[in-house]
Scaffold this motif. Structure first.
Motif, PDB file in Angstrom:
ATOM      1  N   GLU A   3       0.824  -1.200   0.000  1.00 24.54           N
ATOM      2  CA  GLU A   3       0.000   0.000   0.000  1.00 24.54           C
ATOM      3  C   GLU A   3       0.862   1.256   0.000  1.00 24.54           C
ATOM      4  O   GLU A   3       1.995   1.247   0.494  1.00 24.54           O
TER       5      GLU A   3
ATOM      6  N   LEU B 174      -5.389   6.223  -1.914  1.00 21.64           N
ATOM      7  CA  LEU B 174      -4.535   5.100  -1.566  1.00 21.64           C
ATOM      8  C   LEU B 174      -4.371   4.184  -2.775  1.00 21.64           C
ATOM      9  O   LEU B 174      -5.304   4.011  -3.556  1.00 21.64           O
ATOM     10  N   SER B 175      -3.181   3.618  -2.881  1.00 18.89           N
ATOM     11  CA  SER B 175      -2.903   2.634  -3.928  1.00 18.89           C
ATOM     12  C   SER B 175      -2.412   1.349  -3.294  1.00 18.89           C
ATOM     13  O   SER B 175      -1.754   1.374  -2.246  1.00 18.89           O
ATOM     14  N   CYS B 176      -2.709   0.242  -3.934  1.00 21.77           N
ATOM     15  CA  CYS B 176      -2.230  -1.061  -3.490  1.00 21.77           C
ATOM     16  C   CYS B 176      -1.709  -1.788  -4.726  1.00 21.77           C
ATOM     17  O   CYS B 176      -2.497  -2.167  -5.607  1.00 21.77           O
TER      18      CYS B 176
ATOM     19  N   TRP C  11     -10.391  -3.028   0.762  1.00 27.32           N
ATOM     20  CA  TRP C  11      -9.708  -2.175   1.727  1.00 27.32           C
ATOM     21  C   TRP C  11     -10.401  -2.333   3.075  1.00 27.32           C
ATOM     22  O   TRP C  11     -11.633  -2.294   3.161  1.00 27.32           O
TER      23      TRP C  11
ATOM     24  N   THR D 131      -3.104  -2.952  -9.811  1.00 27.93           N
ATOM     25  CA  THR D 131      -3.263  -1.981  -8.732  1.00 27.93           C
ATOM     26  C   THR D 131      -4.740  -1.766  -8.423  1.00 27.93           C
ATOM     27  O   THR D 131      -5.577  -1.698  -9.341  1.00 27.93           O
TER      28      THR D 131
ATOM     29  N   TYR E 112      -7.211   0.929  -6.083  1.00 32.04           N
ATOM     30  CA  TYR E 112      -7.164   2.273  -5.513  1.00 32.04           C
ATOM     31  C   TYR E 112      -8.329   2.496  -4.557  1.00 32.04           C
ATOM     32  O   TYR E 112      -9.383   1.876  -4.680  1.00 32.04           O
TER      33      TYR E 112
ATOM     34  N   TYR F  94      -4.908   1.727   7.095  1.00 25.70           N
ATOM     35  CA  TYR F  94      -5.686   1.144   6.011  1.00 25.70           C
ATOM     36  C   TYR F  94      -4.905  -0.006   5.397  1.00 25.70           C
ATOM     37  O   TYR F  94      -3.727   0.132   5.059  1.00 25.70           O
ATOM     38  N   TYR F  95      -5.594  -1.143   5.255  1.00 23.78           N
ATOM     39  CA  TYR F  95      -4.984  -2.355   4.727  1.00 23.78           C
ATOM     40  C   TYR F  95      -5.659  -2.779   3.426  1.00 23.78           C
ATOM     41  O   TYR F  95      -6.884  -2.742   3.300  1.00 23.78           O
ATOM     42  N   CYS F  96      -4.844  -3.227   2.509  1.00 19.94           N
ATOM     43  CA  CYS F  96      -5.313  -3.825   1.275  1.00 19.94           C
ATOM     44  C   CYS F  96      -5.350  -5.336   1.468  1.00 19.94           C
ATOM     45  O   CYS F  96      -4.475  -5.904   2.127  1.00 19.94           O
TER      46      CYS F  96
ATOM     47  N   GLY G 113      -1.679  -6.526   2.867  1.00 17.18           N
ATOM     48  CA  GLY G 113      -0.536  -5.637   2.827  1.00 17.18           C
ATOM     49  C   GLY G 113      -0.113  -5.259   4.231  1.00 17.18           C
ATOM     50  O   GLY G 113      -0.721  -5.691   5.215  1.00 17.18           O
TER      51      GLY G 113
ATOM     52  N   THR H  37      -1.112   1.267   5.614  1.00 19.80           N
ATOM     53  CA  THR H  37      -0.659   2.647   5.465  1.00 19.80           C
ATOM     54  C   THR H  37      -1.512   3.529   6.375  1.00 19.80           C
ATOM     55  O   THR H  37      -2.732   3.374   6.436  1.00 19.80           O
TER      56      THR H  37
END
Length: 125
Positions: free
Chosen positions: A6, A20-22, A36, A78, A80, A94-96, A116, A119
């Protein structure tokens, strides 16, 4: 197996936005349903948003509906999370998450196999 990383967290004032990106490793990202989750200090990990493999089906927790948007780009491996109108209560790690899935999304943390590292998102009042 898939590895998730993330990025995009940070400190923002209430009313602001973050994306946010993962990023996922592997060549079969399009076979994974994604989500998420978030966890605030002293609280359980809660679902925020989920998306199916193709991106055509999404789910949002009531607390973020109308403010957050989950999307995915399977060509870029990815997923988002666009977060608008942020509130102090959105503050959390925040977790992916990912799991092999069909044409559905999944809303329980127990249904996901890969996570992940998280973040931090902090929203100041």
């Amino acid at each position: 197996q898939v590895q998730l990383v993330e990025s995009g967290g940070g400190l923002v004032q209430a009313g602001g936005s973050l994306r946010l990106s993962c990023a996922a490793s592997g060549r079969t990202f399009s076979s994974y349903a994604m989500a998420w989750f978030r966890q605030a200090p002293g609280k359980e990990r809660d679902m925020v948003a989920a998306i199916n493999c193709g991106g055509g089906r999404t789910y949002y927790a009531d607390s973020v509906k109308g403010r957050f948007t989950i999307t995915r780009d399977n060509a870029k491996n990815t997923v988002y999370l666009q977060m608008n109108s942020l509130k102090p209560e959105d503050t959390a790690v925040y977790y992916c998450a990912a799991r092999l899935g069909g044409n559905y999304y999944y809303t329980s943390s127990a249904q996901y196999d890969y996570w992940g590292q998280g973040t931090q998102v902090t929203v100041s009042s």
